[in-house]
Design a protein around this motif. Structure first.
Motif, mmCIF file in Angstrom:
data_model
loop_
_atom_site.group_PDB
_atom_site.id
_atom_site.type_symbol
_atom_site.label_atom_id
_atom_site.label_comp_id
_atom_site.label_asym_id
_atom_site.label_seq_id
_atom_site.Cartn_x
_atom_site.Cartn_y
_atom_site.Cartn_z
ATOM 1 N N GLU B 35 0.721 -1.527 -0.121
ATOM 2 C CA GLU B 35 0.006 0.125 0.279
ATOM 3 C C GLU B 35 1.041 1.211 0.095
ATOM 4 O O GLU B 35 1.634 1.232 1.118
ATOM 5 C CB GLU B 35 -1.061 -0.205 1.250
ATOM 6 C CG GLU B 35 -1.332 1.036 1.666
ATOM 7 C CD GLU B 35 -1.785 1.407 0.350
ATOM 8 O OE1 GLU B 35 -3.113 1.169 0.160
ATOM 9 O OE2 GLU B 35 -2.408 2.902 0.266
ATOM 10 N N SER B 44 -11.594 3.315 -0.158
ATOM 11 C CA SER B 44 -12.382 2.432 1.435
ATOM 12 C C SER B 44 -12.219 3.052 2.954
ATOM 13 O O SER B 44 -12.284 2.494 3.563
ATOM 14 C CB SER B 44 -11.134 1.222 1.347
ATOM 15 O OG SER B 44 -11.441 0.340 0.556
ATOM 16 N N GLY B 50 -21.892 3.034 2.898
ATOM 17 C CA GLY B 50 -23.569 2.266 2.973
ATOM 18 C C GLY B 50 -23.898 0.522 2.312
ATOM 19 O O GLY B 50 -22.363 0.157 1.485
ATOM 20 N N GLU B 308 -11.648 7.344 -6.645
ATOM 21 C CA GLU B 308 -12.631 5.887 -7.163
ATOM 22 C C GLU B 308 -12.848 5.846 -8.552
ATOM 23 O O GLU B 308 -12.791 7.002 -9.531
ATOM 24 C CB GLU B 308 -14.393 6.152 -6.909
ATOM 25 C CG GLU B 308 -14.547 4.308 -7.607
ATOM 26 C CD GLU B 308 -15.230 3.330 -6.157
ATOM 27 O OE1 GLU B 308 -13.890 2.850 -6.576
ATOM 28 O OE2 GLU B 308 -15.818 2.592 -6.139
HETATM 29 C C1 FAD Z 1 -16.825 9.558 -1.201
HETATM 30 C C2 FAD Z 1 -17.313 7.972 -1.072
HETATM 31 C C3 FAD Z 1 -18.329 7.515 -1.083
HETATM 32 C C4 FAD Z 1 -18.668 6.246 -1.330
HETATM 33 N N1 FAD Z 1 -19.758 5.761 -0.475
HETATM 34 C C5 FAD Z 1 -20.212 3.845 -1.188
HETATM 35 C C6 FAD Z 1 -20.734 3.510 -0.868
HETATM 36 O O1 FAD Z 1 -21.997 4.349 0.543
HETATM 37 N N2 FAD Z 1 -21.535 2.141 -0.760
HETATM 38 C C7 FAD Z 1 -20.882 1.552 -1.027
HETATM 39 O O2 FAD Z 1 -20.749 0.545 -1.553
HETATM 40 N N3 FAD Z 1 -19.750 1.908 -1.639
HETATM 41 C C8 FAD Z 1 -19.285 3.399 -2.033
HETATM 42 N N4 FAD Z 1 -17.912 3.798 -2.454
HETATM 43 C C9 FAD Z 1 -17.142 2.958 -3.131
HETATM 44 C C10 FAD Z 1 -16.063 2.454 -2.400
HETATM 45 O O3 FAD Z 1 -15.371 3.811 -0.862
HETATM 46 C C11 FAD Z 1 -15.212 2.251 -3.146
HETATM 47 O O4 FAD Z 1 -15.740 0.771 -4.154
HETATM 48 C C12 FAD Z 1 -14.059 0.875 -2.354
HETATM 49 O O5 FAD Z 1 -14.058 1.764 -1.173
HETATM 50 C C13 FAD Z 1 -12.814 0.687 -3.256
HETATM 51 O O6 FAD Z 1 -12.195 -0.040 -2.531
HETATM 52 P P1 FAD Z 1 -10.587 -0.171 -3.531
HETATM 53 O O7 FAD Z 1 -9.865 -1.278 -2.132
HETATM 54 O O8 FAD Z 1 -11.151 -0.357 -4.462
HETATM 55 O O9 FAD Z 1 -10.388 1.625 -3.381
HETATM 56 P P2 FAD Z 1 -9.331 2.211 -2.340
HETATM 57 O O10 FAD Z 1 -10.118 2.477 -1.318
HETATM 58 O O11 FAD Z 1 -9.356 2.869 -3.091
HETATM 59 O O12 FAD Z 1 -7.950 1.478 -2.043
HETATM 60 C C14 FAD Z 1 -6.873 1.267 -3.101
HETATM 61 C C15 FAD Z 1 -5.408 0.731 -2.393
HETATM 62 O O13 FAD Z 1 -4.266 1.639 -3.600
HETATM 63 C C16 FAD Z 1 -3.058 1.516 -2.944
HETATM 64 N N5 FAD Z 1 -2.086 2.129 -4.317
HETATM 65 C C17 FAD Z 1 -2.810 2.461 -5.558
HETATM 66 N N6 FAD Z 1 -2.055 2.237 -6.255
HETATM 67 C C18 FAD Z 1 -0.787 1.921 -5.739
HETATM 68 C C19 FAD Z 1 0.730 1.760 -5.905
HETATM 69 N N7 FAD Z 1 0.963 2.140 -7.224
HETATM 70 N N8 FAD Z 1 1.508 1.106 -4.980
HETATM 71 C C20 FAD Z 1 0.948 0.783 -4.143
HETATM 72 N N9 FAD Z 1 -0.317 1.098 -3.694
HETATM 73 C C21 FAD Z 1 -0.981 1.651 -4.828
HETATM 74 C C22 FAD Z 1 -3.580 3.390 -2.668
HETATM 75 O O14 FAD Z 1 -2.781 4.498 -1.919
HETATM 76 C C23 FAD Z 1 -5.213 2.685 -2.327
HETATM 77 O O15 FAD Z 1 -4.910 3.138 -0.578
HETATM 78 C C24 FAD Z 1 -17.931 4.892 -2.179
HETATM 79 C C25 FAD Z 1 -16.693 6.041 -2.777
HETATM 80 C C26 FAD Z 1 -16.844 7.169 -1.804
HETATM 81 C C27 FAD Z 1 -15.060 8.224 -2.975
#
Ligand code: FAD
Ligand code: FAD
Lengths: 463, 371
Positions: B35, B44, B50, B308
């Protein structure tokens, strides 16, 4: 977008007023915003309306303030009182709110002159009614001439503690004692910086005069105080502390605490401007050049928001920022700017000479914050205790924003202004990292709450 | 450790990366999550929390349903209740036309064999949410949906994954990836790592990572915004959405109201930042003032945004690479991936251990945008 103003200045204290006067004199269209009802900032708060007897409050510099405010009233600076700046965006738009309205206003250049806040200082009993900051007590004094009924205790570390106590005394109040919480080693450590401070002897003279005044009035000045505690049921009843190896408990209905000042940096932080930890002053400071200019070419910071250095220095920094703006917007050339700035720099440097000494003399025992009992509230908005924070730390979250997300500390109305320093100190102590590595809360607008109804009717200037 | 070999390296410590780590570790695979910032720092940790099946794309419903089963017992599973509450989720219609749309939707979901989305008329609507403005005409409710605390949830997955043996490397970005002799070599800071499998859980940076690996996905990185009020007395239990407008609206246990719905900030993923757009938040505030008259007295105390990835068809990329063995993509959740967190890790674990999964992931294929 609406048509852009030349220069928007946030804060009508000595820094903002001086910046506005300088820039307006050089032909800029200047708008000055302040959330208070009258200009003057902290030191000259409500000075225009002050009764004659306030003229004699020590340290009020009434004549200088009156002169500054007279020049300001005679200028063509556009002044917007009772107007809160809740956002500044990288698109150079100010988010403003007044009288239930909210609107966006673009500016070609911006000077942040929002001043300082008192360093929040949790200790056992600090949330009891009757405990407030000395600055808050001063506001009541300056705006309404109000002093507390019954004896008051002042406690803390910093030149302002003595000043405000003396002002309180001058207003006719009784002071039970002044408890100086500056740690024992401070005076010795500060000694080496005394020669530099002698370049600004008036500060030292003023400091000694304040002490004399308090002593003559019979106020016990108790030094090297530790373990401060306010006790009582619904209100402070006694204050307990340790000094000279003994614990003492005295009756008091009011305890006014002051632990020094911190630059008010919410707007700068909300712009993601870089900040550096200042180990001398034990605070975060925005990274700025000598004019107060930030890495954003249209944004400068002046006064206490730049650097805690007193009202006169704030005026000088304001003037420099005013010159910076006039040059940046093409009203004067660089040579003219520098010519005008030279004497200001000289005067500023004289003011700054005393600071290393004062900073060291009044350095607060920041490490004490890490030793707070688990039961003590750290975030007052969300009622998060030191124990809650330690619990979250034990879950492996070692960063300020992580603790915020887990415990809600810093999520309330004040946006973490009150608890950020303590939370950082707790983390530093528990993880063994320097506080500079721990960081601060991520800040976003609105930096002050705005009514949802105002936002729903936000005037964007787009039509 | 400056080198190491794993069964799988997960790029990205968001909820999906943590879920993958947990499921893989529970099946005995060695796994490292890399990360670049801190776990839960991005979408996340800052989303609206939600936990919603209501209104999902039909392709997502089986996954969402399976995830929901896991949410209902999340406390037993993770040893942390994640702040999860079954509050119900309610989508409101404001006109007869919108109500007809919701009716059609309810039929569509029922025809697929699901019964969680239930049409309600005004009486039941105002019983469920008495504070709603009276012009509303009805709604669609999913009574056993809810919400959770996003950061706490992500950290709970991380903790559990660690306990199961997964490793985490925070504050270190993956900066180079190479495929060599049937294995991936990954450079991250001073580390040189290798693994048979690489899992792309890079969230808002996921499409960039895929493009690096020559697998372009036409996703954009957006920054949905949220705002939160000072505490109000309790006035609404279910999470509220709207058929005709962008809205997600919930009152938390602390009394604060979290308002979102997809209005966007400026996204600056290269700088790891977002910039709020108050013109857009104005629209959000207006929606809320119109739907909940009580909110006109509320104060907004904070606004923020998260990064996102958004795909053209509004559903994520979940599944094996179409080009390389040992590569799985898991990103592009289009603003609603939080609820799916518990199940995506299981899907990846299925794929790695048996080459297949019983959940229908074909609609999420990475190469669906090609041609
Ligand atoms: C404001 C907002 C409200 C939302 N509300 C909801 C909701 O109510 N209900 C729902 O179901 N979903 C909701 N979502 C969507 C949900 O938050 C996301 O779909 C989900 O958290 C995505 O998770 P992830 O692990 O894919 O991404 P992330 O949590 O973004 O994690 C990806 C990680 O990868 C890391 N990364 C990227 N590139 C590299 C690299 N080269 N090397 C190392 N690390 C790297 C980043 O630093 C990041 O921490 C919402 C999103 C937002 C922004
Ligand atoms: C509580 C307190 C009491 C003090 N008392 C004294 C004293 O008696 N004597 C003395 O010599 N020094 C005093 N000081 C130190 C004093 O702050 C400086 O000497 C000097 O006033 C600094 O000037 P400034 O212009 O930088 O800031 P300030 O004088 O603090 O002025 C800043 C102004 O900006 C306004 N402001 C801030 N943020 C916003 C915003 N977002 N929107 C709109 N307006 C905003 C504030 O209301 C304030 O009016 C005091 C400081 C504090 C914090």
């Amino acid at each position: 977008m609406a048509a852009a103003i030349d220069l928007g200045i946030i804060g009508a204290g000595p820094a903002g007023l001086s910046a506005a006067l300088t820039a307006a004199e050089l032909g800029l269209e200047v708008h000055l915003f302040d959330d208070g009802p009258s200009p003057g900032g902290r030191i000259f708060k409500a000075l225009e309306a002050a009764p004659a007897d306030r003229r004699w409050y020590p340290g009020d510099d009434h004549a200088r303030g009156a002169d500054l405010l007279n020049r300001f009233r005679a200028s063509d600076v556009r002044y917007h009182p009772e107007t809160t700046v809740w956002s500044v965006s990288r698109e150079r738009e100010l988010g403003l709110a007044a009288g239930g309205r909210a609107w966006l206003l673009p500016a070609r250049a911006v000077i942040l002159a929002g001043g300082a806040m008192e360093r929040p200082w949790p200790f056992p009993g600090w949330t009891l009614p009757g405990v407030m900051t000395a600055g808050a007590a001063q506001v009541l004094l300056k705006t309404d001439g109000m002093v507390a009924d019954g004896p008051a205790l002042f406690a803390g570390a910093g030149p302002l503690l003595y000043l405000i106590a003396a002002q309180y005394l001058a207003a006719g109040a009784t002071i039970a004692a002044l408890l100086d919480l500056a740690p024992a080693g401070n005076a010795r450590a500060a000694l080496g910086r005394l020669p530099g401070a002698l370049r600004a002897p008036h500060y030292l003279r003023q400091g000694l005069a304040l002490r004399r005044r308090l002593r003559r009035a019979g106020v016990p000045l108790i030094r090297r105080v530790t373990d401060l505690e306010a006790r009582g049921g619904g209100q402070v009843e006694t204050v307990s502390y340790r000094a000279a190896g003994r614990r003492t408990e005295v009756a008091a209905r009011h305890l006014f605490v002051h632990m020094g000042l911190l630059p008010n940096s919410n707007l700068a932080a909300s712009l993601d401007l870089p900040h550096d930890w200042d180990q001398g002053r034990l605070c975060w400071r925005p990274r700025l050049d000598g004019w107060g200019a930030s890495e954003l070419p249209w944004l400068a910071i002046a006064g206490d928001g730049y650097d805690i250095a007193g009202a006169v220095a704030a005026e000088r920094r304001g003037e420099l920022a005013g010159l910076w703006a006039a040059e940046g917007l093409g009203r004067i050339d660089v040579a003219e700017r520098d010519r005008r700035a030279a004497p200001i720099h000289r005067r500023l440097n004289r003011e700054l000479a005393v600071r290393p000494f004062l900073d060291r003399l009044f350095r607060p025992p920041l490490e004490d914050l890490a030793k707070l009992d688990d039961a003590i509230t750290v975030c007052r908005c969300e009622m998060v205790s030191a124990g809650d924070l330690r619990g979250a730390l034990a879950l492996g979250c070692g960063e300020v924003n992580q603790l915020k997300a887990l415990t809600r500390a810093g999520m309330g109305r004040c946006q973490g202004r009150q608890c950020a320093g303590t939370v950082a100190q707790l983390i530093a102590a528990e993880t063994g990292r320097p506080v500079a590595d721990v960081g601060g809360y991520r800040m976003r607008g609105p930096i002050k709450p705005i009514p949802l109804a105002s936002l729903a009717a936000l005037e964007t200037g787009d039509d | 450790m400056t080198s190491g070999t794993y069964d799988a390296i997960v790029v990205g410590g968001g909820l999906h990366g943590c879920s993958v780590a947990l499921h893989l570790a529970q099946r005995g695979l060695s796994v490292l999550v890399v990360e670049k910032d801190t776990v839960g720092r991005h979408a996340s940790g800052v989303n609206a929390g939600g936990v919603r099946r209501l209104g999902r794309d039909p392709a997502e419903i089986p996954l969402s349903q399976a995830a929901m089963e896991m949410w209902w017992r999340i406390g037993d599973w993770l040893g942390d209740d994640c702040g999860f509450q079954v509050s119900g989720q309610l989508k409101v219609a404001e006109t007869a036309g919108e109500l007809a749309e919701l009716e059609a939707r309810a039929r569509q979901v029922a025809d697929l064999g699901y019964d969680h989305e239930e049409l309600v008329g005004p009486d039941e609507l105002f019983r469920l949410a008495p504070a709603l403005a009276r012009h509303c005409t009805g709604g669609l409710v999913s009574r056993r949906d809810g919400f959770a605390d996003p950061f706490r949830t992500t950290r709970a997955f991380m903790r559990r994954a660690r306990e199961a043996g997964a490793e985490f490397l925070e504050g270190t970005a993956v900066t180079a990836i190479e495929r060599r002799g049937g294995a991936w070599t990954v450079r991250a800071g001073e580390y040189r790592l290798s693994a048979a499998n690489l899992i792309n859980c890079a969230g808002g940076w996921g499409a960039g990572l895929a493009a690096w690996l020559d697998e372009a996905v036409p996703a954009e990185t957006a920054a949905p915004m949220l705002m939160v009020t000072a505490p109000l007395p309790p006035f609404v239990e279910p999470v509220i959405g709207a058929q005709g407008r962008a809205l997600s609206f919930k009152q938390t246990g602390a009394g604060t109201v979290v308002i979102g719905g997809g209005y966007r900030a400026r996204a600056l993923p290269e700088e790891n930042r977002t910039e709020l757009d108050f013109r857009e938040l104005k629209l959000s505030a207006r929606t809320v003032a119109e739907l909940f008259p009580i909110m006109r007295q509320a104060d907004i105390v904070r606004c923020w945004a998260g990064l996102e990835a958004i795909t053209p068809d509004g559903i994520p990329v979940i599944g094996p690479s179409a080009r390389e063995d040992g590569l799985i993509h898991l990103f592009g959740f289009c603003g609603h991936g939080f609820q799916l967190g518990p199940i995506t890790g299981r899907i990846v674990a299925d794929l790695l251990t048996s080459g297949q999964t019983d959940l229908p992931i074909a609609p999420f294929a990475v190469d669906r945008f090609a041609g």
